[in-house]
Design a protein around this motif. Structure first.
Motif, PDB file in Angstrom:
ATOM      1  N   HIS B 365       0.843  -1.187   0.000  1.00 46.98           N
ATOM      2  CA  HIS B 365       0.000   0.000   0.000  1.00 46.98           C
ATOM      3  C   HIS B 365       0.887   1.249   0.000  1.00 46.98           C
ATOM      4  O   HIS B 365       1.879   1.302   0.708  1.00 46.98           O
ATOM      5  CB  HIS B 365      -0.899   0.008   1.243  1.00 46.98           C
ATOM      6  N   GLY B 366       0.529   2.249  -0.772  1.00 43.32           N
ATOM      7  CA  GLY B 366       1.264   3.513  -0.718  1.00 43.32           C
ATOM      8  C   GLY B 366       1.890   3.891  -2.047  1.00 43.32           C
ATOM      9  O   GLY B 366       1.967   3.084  -2.983  1.00 43.32           O
ATOM     10  N   ALA B 367       2.336   5.145  -2.108  1.00 41.38           N
ATOM     11  CA  ALA B 367       2.790   5.732  -3.373  1.00 41.38           C
ATOM     12  C   ALA B 367       3.986   4.997  -3.971  1.00 41.38           C
ATOM     13  O   ALA B 367       4.054   4.791  -5.181  1.00 41.38           O
ATOM     14  CB  ALA B 367       3.125   7.218  -3.168  1.00 41.38           C
ATOM     15  N   ALA B 368       4.936   4.589  -3.136  1.00 42.71           N
ATOM     16  CA  ALA B 368       6.150   3.972  -3.674  1.00 42.71           C
ATOM     17  C   ALA B 368       5.862   2.643  -4.370  1.00 42.71           C
ATOM     18  O   ALA B 368       6.667   2.165  -5.165  1.00 42.71           O
ATOM     19  CB  ALA B 368       7.188   3.771  -2.574  1.00 42.71           C
ATOM     20  N   THR B 370       3.013   2.260  -6.172  1.00 47.38           N
ATOM     21  CA  THR B 370       1.914   2.596  -7.087  1.00 47.38           C
ATOM     22  C   THR B 370       2.463   3.325  -8.302  1.00 47.38           C
ATOM     23  O   THR B 370       3.248   4.257  -8.127  1.00 47.38           O
ATOM     24  CB  THR B 370       0.889   3.504  -6.369  1.00 47.38           C
ATOM     25  N   PRO B 371       2.038   3.005  -9.528  1.00 45.42           N
ATOM     26  CA  PRO B 371       1.248   1.830  -9.884  1.00 45.42           C
ATOM     27  C   PRO B 371       2.113   0.578  -9.910  1.00 45.42           C
ATOM     28  O   PRO B 371       3.325   0.672  -9.741  1.00 45.42           O
ATOM     29  CB  PRO B 371       0.739   2.175 -11.287  1.00 45.42           C
ATOM     30  N   ARG B 372       1.495  -0.574 -10.150  1.00 46.14           N
ATOM     31  CA  ARG B 372       2.204  -1.846 -10.010  1.00 46.14           C
ATOM     32  C   ARG B 372       2.432  -2.550 -11.335  1.00 46.14           C
ATOM     33  O   ARG B 372       1.935  -3.642 -11.555  1.00 46.14           O
ATOM     34  CB  ARG B 372       1.423  -2.755  -9.064  1.00 46.14           C
ATOM     35  N   HIS B 373       3.194  -1.902 -12.198  1.00 47.81           N
ATOM     36  CA  HIS B 373       3.486  -2.557 -13.477  1.00 47.81           C
ATOM     37  C   HIS B 373       4.423  -3.744 -13.273  1.00 47.81           C
ATOM     38  O   HIS B 373       4.343  -4.732 -13.996  1.00 47.81           O
ATOM     39  CB  HIS B 373       4.127  -1.561 -14.449  1.00 47.81           C
ATOM     40  N   ASP B 374       5.341  -3.658 -12.303  1.00 43.19           N
ATOM     41  CA  ASP B 374       6.363  -4.704 -12.129  1.00 43.19           C
ATOM     42  C   ASP B 374       6.841  -4.677 -10.675  1.00 43.19           C
ATOM     43  O   ASP B 374       7.518  -3.739 -10.239  1.00 43.19           O
ATOM     44  CB  ASP B 374       7.525  -4.421 -13.093  1.00 43.19           C
ATOM     45  N   SER B 377      10.714  -4.609  -9.963  1.00 41.36           N
ATOM     46  CA  SER B 377      11.216  -3.255 -10.191  1.00 41.36           C
ATOM     47  C   SER B 377      10.855  -2.339  -9.022  1.00 41.36           C
ATOM     48  O   SER B 377      11.688  -1.566  -8.540  1.00 41.36           O
ATOM     49  CB  SER B 377      10.631  -2.700 -11.496  1.00 41.36           C
ATOM     50  N   LEU B 378       9.629  -2.430  -8.551  1.00 42.64           N
ATOM     51  CA  LEU B 378       9.214  -1.574  -7.426  1.00 42.64           C
ATOM     52  C   LEU B 378      10.058  -1.861  -6.187  1.00 42.64           C
ATOM     53  O   LEU B 378      10.495  -0.939  -5.494  1.00 42.64           O
ATOM     54  CB  LEU B 378       7.732  -1.786  -7.120  1.00 42.64           C
ATOM     55  N   TYR B 381      13.828  -0.543  -7.128  1.00 40.43           N
ATOM     56  CA  TYR B 381      14.071   0.841  -7.527  1.00 40.43           C
ATOM     57  C   TYR B 381      13.193   1.861  -6.824  1.00 40.43           C
ATOM     58  O   TYR B 381      13.438   3.056  -6.947  1.00 40.43           O
ATOM     59  CB  TYR B 381      13.877   0.991  -9.042  1.00 40.43           C
ATOM     60  N   SER B 382      12.138   1.433  -6.137  1.00 32.59           N
ATOM     61  CA  SER B 382      11.229   2.446  -5.603  1.00 32.59           C
ATOM     62  C   SER B 382      10.905   2.297  -4.125  1.00 32.59           C
ATOM     63  O   SER B 382      10.924   3.274  -3.380  1.00 32.59           O
ATOM     64  CB  SER B 382       9.925   2.435  -6.418  1.00 32.59           C
TER      65      SER B 382
END
Lengths: 425, 425
Positions: B365-368, B370-374, B377-378, B381-382
């Motif tokens: 949950h949360g901005a980091a 969002t969105p959930r393409h991969d 990667s999230l 990298y995020s």
């Protein structure tokens, strides 16, 4: 309206810290220290165990690209742009620009960022709306691709953006001109942009010398580096916020000194896209105002200024084999004081009387802030943006104890997911 | 005891993700997928909207150094060690080792780390206690400075540590031998350590080729690189976890292949101390098992494995000008599967039936996120370690929805602050 931030541990402009009060009247800090007897607070924020630092300035981003976070990674730059990013960007509508920038606002506020410099479009009015509604400061420009079919239209819309929004939202919005880069805007086009910007009193936000290939192509085409070409086109004399500046000659740095070019260094993006390592210690030594930016979320992949401070402090040490390169406090100044100067704000970026009340409070509870031998070191080398507790911009509280007061976070996450799905299906 | 982690988004060993269940019996994963009808859960963890990844393996740290976090930074390496770090370390007592490692355990568990490889001392029994009490996995060794007056005593205490603790805490503790480095342990001393380790059946954890100066000095003194010298002393044939390995020749890499040396790469520390950039893409291409470590908190300054994954993925891209270097999933494997192999654990580091149930659940949950393409990667990298929600080690839940179940976090923060103050006053 008077707000007292009481008993905070305050990062002062000289890098020292002091446990004291911050008194805010209207949009500005009026006192750091004991409050005068005749000054009455309308609201008190108990900042015991909180570290008060100037709100971060994200000096280069493309906020609406947040919708493309994690969409395409680990690719060659041109494959990434041509096969993945540009085709999706071409489909973006008003609502994508809006919800993408809203998602960025949530992320930036949660991470203690109070100002962002944004280059994107079309429909930059939607980003201006996000600035108005969120309460943040925004330094916006329409990214103009001079060689594109819509180049002239984009230029026109940047002019309109300036007329409609420069100084809007209680002065929280500044509009610049955004010619994208020397490789997407021919010299004659840049000359016209520079002339118009000067006439209107606007400054320029542009990508410069991001990759080796760009510099080589520029020299081949025009016999000059991108920086030198920008002098010739008149761009440099407008007041320039130059993103990246990775590949520079000594002569380039001299020109940048001469024209007071301000640099937005984006270490996360430069590393992820394998663009190269900017000569930041040299720029700082030359007195070139060097700020920090996240770039867009599809080349970073977040808008976390604590991470950018850390990357700046770490990357240049290992690059120069000098553990004293970009010390912790210098990284903080890049993210705050230099950032404000870079985006053209003269009275923000420092916690001192007379400055705008853009203030981020970190909650120092927890392992990453323990023990506390040196708070600036903890901020840059250990803590995370998740420990931001409270954020004030222009004297107004936008996040309080982790709760966003101006934004409907759940709706924003929902709409951003929805737009991202639609765009990429 | 059967635990069902239901409806998680699971990172599978091939890098794909799948929304499904993880069934845990005793200390192991028995099934990823639909649970057999005759298998009844004693406890169910609702993992909807959670990303399940293998618990991180911190392959090189000095946990008790957490007390020195932010004590001294931005200094030349030898000034830093001789003037600041070593004088304080010389004062450390049992309780400092204990509370420092406890603080590290809090930080690592909160960040999703389930195993750590630790080199420190004296009093490594106190670190073993922390492993026992926290429920984590620990691969411990006594750091032995062969040239120090207490070199022989440290060697003896490493032997005792092995006899007392190898395989202890339901098998969660492994003991290695910890000769500090070739520049602090002469060849004859290393030969004796290697012989003893082989006799006892223990492996070796050592710092190798961390700085240019170390390699030059080694060649000057012995006519060989540190890696080649380690072959000659018999260290390489013991099974070696080698920290750093920044400055390597092609011949070094061939030797490392031949002897199956496992590397603990510490990008944060190497960057902060300006040691250099390890040839990680070359090591991975050569099939050398390359894991990730944080190093101690005074040269990093945190024990955040999400950050180390990000740094590894970013640093080698910019260093090699190749945006495909160390892709996101490879960074995850370094922090999990390769990490487990590097510290000598054969059946952990992957989410699959038959593996130990060392599992980290991220709250998406949360901005980091969002969105959930991969999701991979999230993660790399995020996201941040702060989104770790629940952690299981050896089938036992150690953190549940952000609450540590085996550790008294408030007391640990208090005691760590107290010890740190006392040590440095």
């Amino acid at each position: 309206m008077n707000t007292l931030i009481s008993n905070a541990t305050v990062l002062l402009p000289d890098g020292t810290t002091k446990q004291t009060n911050i008194a805010v009247t209207g949009d500005s800090i009026v006192k750091i220290g004991a409050v005068p007897a005749d000054w009455k607070a309308d609201m008190i924020i108990d900042a015991h165990d909180k570290f008060a630092v100037p709100g971060f300035v994200n000096a280069h981003t493309h906020a609406s690209m947040n919708l493309l976070r994690s969409y395409a990674d680990d690719m060659k730059l041109m494959d990434w742009l041509q096969k993945e990013i540009w085709p999706v960007e071409a489909k973006m509508q008003d609502e994508d620009i809006y919800w993408g920038a809203m998602l960025a606002a949530v992320e930036m506020l949660r991470g203690g960022t109070t100002t962002f410099a944004d280059m994107y479009g079309p429909n930059m009015e939607k980003v201006a709306e996000v600035v108005e509604q969120s309460g943040m400061r925004g330094v916006l420009c329409r990214g103009i691709i001079g060689v594109a079919p819509n180049g002239e239209a984009a230029f026109e819309s940047n002019k309109k953006l300036y007329r409609d929004f420069n100084g809007a939202a209680e002065g929280r919005i500044t509009i610049m001109f955004g010619p994208h880069a020397p490789y997407t805007c021919p010299p004659d086009f840049l000359r016209r942009v520079a002339e118009t910007a000067r006439e209107m009193g606007a400054e320029i936000h542009i990508h410069l010398a991001e990759t080796k290939g760009e510099v080589e192509d520029c020299i081949k085409a025009y016999g000059k580096t991108p920086i030198a070409l920008m002098e010739e086109t008149g761009i440099l004399s407008c007041g320039v916020l130059a993103a990246h500046c990775v590949h520079l000659t000594e002569d380039d740095i001299s020109l940048m000194q001469k024209y007071h070019v301000r640099v937005a260094h984006n270490p996360g993006s430069n590393m992820k896209l394998a663009s190269g390592i900017a000569p930041v210690p040299k720029l700082l030594a030359a007195g070139v105002c060097t700020a920090l930016g996240t770039d867009g979320a599809s080349s970073n992949n977040n808008l976390d200024m604590v991470e950018e401070m850390r990357l700046a402090a770490l990357l240049h040490k290992v690059d120069t084999y000098d553990p004293l390169a970009v010390p912790a406090f210098e990284a903080v100044r890049m993210a705050t004081e230099y950032g404000a100067r870079a985006v053209g704000l003269q009275d923000t970026g420092k916690l001192m009387a007379g400055c705008k009340a853009d203030i981020t409070l970190f909650d120092m509870h927890g392992a990453a802030w323990t023990p506390r031998h040196d708070l600036v070191s903890l901020l840059v080398y250990s803590a995370s943006a998740n420990s931001v507790d409270t954020v004030m911009v222009n004297g107004k509280i936008l996040m309080e104890k982790g709760e966003l007061l101006t934004l409907d976070e759940e709706r924003i996450l929902y709409e951003a997911n929805r737009c991202a799905e639609q765009l990429t299906k």
